[in-house]
Design an enzyme around this catalytic site. Structure first.
Site, mmCIF file in Angstrom:
data_model
loop_
_atom_site.group_PDB
_atom_site.id
_atom_site.type_symbol
_atom_site.label_atom_id
_atom_site.label_comp_id
_atom_site.label_asym_id
_atom_site.label_seq_id
_atom_site.Cartn_x
_atom_site.Cartn_y
_atom_site.Cartn_z
ATOM 1 N N ARG A 1 -29.934 -26.697 31.476
ATOM 2 C CA ARG A 1 -31.050 -26.023 30.805
ATOM 3 C C ARG A 1 -32.393 -26.383 31.424
ATOM 4 O O ARG A 1 -33.397 -25.729 31.151
ATOM 5 C CB ARG A 1 -31.048 -26.383 29.330
ATOM 6 C CG ARG A 1 -29.698 -26.113 28.658
ATOM 7 C CD ARG A 1 -29.539 -26.895 27.381
ATOM 8 N NE ARG A 1 -28.185 -26.875 26.862
ATOM 9 C CZ ARG A 1 -27.237 -27.712 27.235
ATOM 10 N NH1 ARG A 1 -27.500 -28.643 28.132
ATOM 11 N NH2 ARG A 1 -26.021 -27.622 26.735
ATOM 12 N N LYS B 1 -29.249 -13.787 21.956
ATOM 13 C CA LYS B 1 -29.166 -14.735 20.833
ATOM 14 C C LYS B 1 -30.415 -15.615 20.743
ATOM 15 O O LYS B 1 -30.996 -15.786 19.668
ATOM 16 C CB LYS B 1 -27.899 -15.582 20.951
ATOM 17 C CG LYS B 1 -27.600 -16.412 19.721
ATOM 18 C CD LYS B 1 -28.297 -17.738 19.791
ATOM 19 C CE LYS B 1 -28.152 -18.497 18.491
ATOM 20 N NZ LYS B 1 -28.844 -19.792 18.571
#
Length: 263
Positions: A158, A200
């Site tokens: 990430r 999402k």
DNA sequence: CACCAGGCAGTGC
DNA sequence: GCACTGCATGGT
């Protein structure tokens, strides 16, 4: 479906309560602040901070009773969830921090997300006066980090996603303030330009920061709700303008291990 | 030790 | 357009 009535400013104003004569250790401080001591503990608020930040942050001026009363009828699991998670509100969070939080959230549980966010703040956030903690880093501070440094915080794959977000916001390609004025479709499209942001994560930012209450983010838990309680068919398109609010109650319910039993 | 977590980008079809 | 896969790491 009726609009939720905005009930006379919140039904919660510490300063009104302070002067109500029902307690004597809730006192005004210099500068218009308020301090309440009870049960051996203290809370402190300034009028400015309460009005400017916390009232909006906790969405205190929205009447949740009215909103929940407008929930679709004949939905057993939803009815159960609304009761089980009583008191839940949808926060109005800072878009930048929310964006980072949910980029960081992918394939992590809540505790691991907290750990990661705390590590980020420790690494490059400003101190918060009067506490031992730090604020969430500004886009510029985060953009000044490099990928190895972020990976060293345990952020894994990430790390480059966060850097992309920070650079886009820092150099103005993504103006999170201006996004607030956009309709859902354009807001989502803008968020999706960030690497590591899919539908999402964009839904979570739209719901938890931009207060787009019809957005209903589908994660593994909600997938479980859809499969177990609704025969694999998403009910959220039929939930109306507050679908995200109702769904959030279901999220709490299923994640706390309460099995969905439609009845 | 396994298995899971508020997913996404890249690839192949 | 849809299905599949690799990805990093902490929590349980």
């Amino acid at each position: 479906m009726a609009l939720p009535v905005t009930v006379s400013a919140a039904h919660f104003d510490p300063w009104v309560i302070m002067e109500s004569g029902q307690c004597f250790r809730m006192v005004p401080l210099a500068g218009g602040a308020c301090e309440a001591v009870a049960f051996g503990e203290a809370v402190r608020l300034t009028r400015a901070a309460f009005d400017r930040l916390w009232r909006a942050y906790f969405d205190l001026d929205t009447d949740y009773a009215a909103m929940l009363a407008a929930a679709p009828a004949g939905d057993g699991f939803l009815a159960r969830a609304l009761t089980a998670a009583h008191g839940l509100r949808i926060l109005r969070q800072d878009p930048w921090e929310t964006l980072c939080g949910f980029i960081l959230s992918q394939r992590k549980n809540l505790k691991a997300i907290r750990t990661g966010m705390e590590a980020l703040c420790e690494a490059c956030g400003a101190p918060v006066l009067g506490t031992a903690r730090r604020a969430f880093p500004t886009p510029h501070r985060l953009a000044a980090m490099d990928e190895p440094a972020l990976r060293a915080l345990g952020l894994g794959y990430r790390a480059p996603y966060l850097l992309d977000a920070a650079r886009r916001v820092a150099d103005g390609r993504l103006n999170l303030d201006l996004l607030a004025a956009l309709p859902d479709g354009l807001l989502q499209a803008a968020l999706l330009t960030v690497s590591g942001v899919g539908v999402k994560v964009a839904d979570c930012v739209m719901l938890f920061a931009y207060h787009r209450l019809s957005r209903a983010p589908v994660d593994v838990w909600i997938r479980r709700v859809i499969d177990c309680a609704y025969g694999g068919v998403s009910p959220y398109e039929g939930y109306g303008p507050y679908a995200g609010v109702y769904q959030q109650y279901q999220f709490m319910c299923i994640r706390d291990g309460q099995l969905p039993e439609t009845r």
